[in-house]
Design a protein around this motif. Structure first.
Motif, mmCIF file in Angstrom:
data_model
loop_
_atom_site.group_PDB
_atom_site.id
_atom_site.type_symbol
_atom_site.label_atom_id
_atom_site.label_comp_id
_atom_site.label_asym_id
_atom_site.label_seq_id
_atom_site.Cartn_x
_atom_site.Cartn_y
_atom_site.Cartn_z
ATOM 1 N N ASN A 73 40.261 5.158 26.502
ATOM 2 C CA ASN A 73 40.888 5.844 25.375
ATOM 3 C C ASN A 73 39.829 6.458 24.466
ATOM 4 O OD1 ASN A 73 43.927 5.796 24.610
ATOM 5 N ND2 ASN A 73 43.620 3.894 25.713
ATOM 6 N N ARG A 74 38.822 5.661 24.135
ATOM 7 C CA ARG A 74 37.795 6.127 23.207
ATOM 8 C C ARG A 74 37.016 7.301 23.788
ATOM 9 N NH1 ARG A 74 32.629 4.298 22.684
ATOM 10 N NH2 ARG A 74 33.078 2.426 23.880
ATOM 11 N N ARG A 75 36.642 7.182 25.072
ATOM 12 C CA ARG A 75 35.859 8.253 25.702
ATOM 13 C C ARG A 75 36.645 9.565 25.739
ATOM 14 N NH1 ARG A 75 30.826 7.654 25.091
ATOM 15 N NH2 ARG A 75 29.834 5.961 26.209
ATOM 16 N N LEU A 76 37.917 9.493 26.087
ATOM 17 C CA LEU A 76 38.709 10.709 26.228
ATOM 18 C C LEU A 76 39.080 11.303 24.866
ATOM 19 C CD1 LEU A 76 40.873 9.627 29.269
ATOM 20 C CD2 LEU A 76 39.039 11.311 29.240
ATOM 21 N N LEU A 77 39.294 10.453 23.874
ATOM 22 C CA LEU A 77 39.536 10.975 22.527
ATOM 23 C C LEU A 77 38.279 11.649 21.985
ATOM 24 C CD1 LEU A 77 41.659 8.065 20.987
ATOM 25 C CD2 LEU A 77 42.470 10.350 21.631
#
Length: 217
Positions: free
Chosen positions: A66-70
């Motif tokens: 989630n963090r990487r894609l956000l």
């Protein structure tokens, strides 16, 4: 005029590599983010891990993705959650199918993300170029020695260490009675995590960032 957001496409792939520890079920995981300016490829970013099977799809694993894609510009959190549900479901189906053949091969699950930046979106294109330039030739940055020394030491509760699945994911050996706990709550052998953090300030599981002395990296 407001810039349009990048468009994303996520597909799931896999490959097999020889497994040296045939009595253990281990998974390779790779996140690939390839950036395109419309149809022209601009660059890519890649993370790769090897971890026990129970980590795949765990809360920590999902939070990392989630963090990487956000960070890459994916705006709609709801659609991201739904797509990750499908992606992890596909990945687990692949693992179930391949693991029927035993542990002779390690399964590498690949989440391949195509990030499309539209022409004319100068601000987004400039941000993407900056991100890619910063990620080229990444350097290992050790954690601050004081932060390593300050790691919490914890005693496993009764029964916590039972079973083959409760292992230190750095050395893949069973966790001992006393463990070192990262701020992100992941636990490891004390010697293992100290050696790891003396080379990299990122948690081996979720990439939590420990403080560093390297202001100029």
């Amino acid at each position: 005029m407001a810039s349009r957001q990048p468009q994303f496409q996520l597909t799931v792939h896999h490959c097999l590599t020889p497994n040296k520890d045939r009595h253990l079920s281990k998974i390779g995981f790779m996140l690939q983010i390839r950036t395109f300016l419309e149809d022209d490829w601009q660059g890519d970013y890649q993370d790769q891990f090897v971890f026990p099977e129970f980590v795949f799809g765990s809360d920590g694993h999902r939070n990392y993705l989630n963090r990487r894609l956000l960070e890459a510009g994916w705006v709609d959190q709801g659609s991201l959650e739904r797509i990750l549900d499908i992606a992890f479901s596909d990945g687990k189906f692949i693992l179930e199918k391949e693991n029927k053949n035993g542990f002779d091969n390690m399964v590498m699950i690949i989440f391949r993300v195509k990030r499309i930046v539209m022409r004319g979106d100068d601000e987004i294109a400039a941000t993407a170029a900056m991100e890619l330039s910063m990620r080229e030739d990444p350097k290992l940055i050790p954690a601050m020695k004081e932060s390593i020394q300050a790691l919490t030491k914890a005693k496993l509760g009764e029964g916590d260490g039972d079973g083959d699945g409760f292992k230190c994911v750095i050395c893949m050996e069973k966790l001992l009675e006393v463990v070192a706990c990262m701020p992100c709550s992941h636990i490891f052998h004390e010697d293992c995590i100290e050696k790891w953090l003396n080379n990299s300030h990122l948690c081996p599981l979720c990439r939590y960032r420990m403080p560093t002395d390297a202001e100029n990296f």
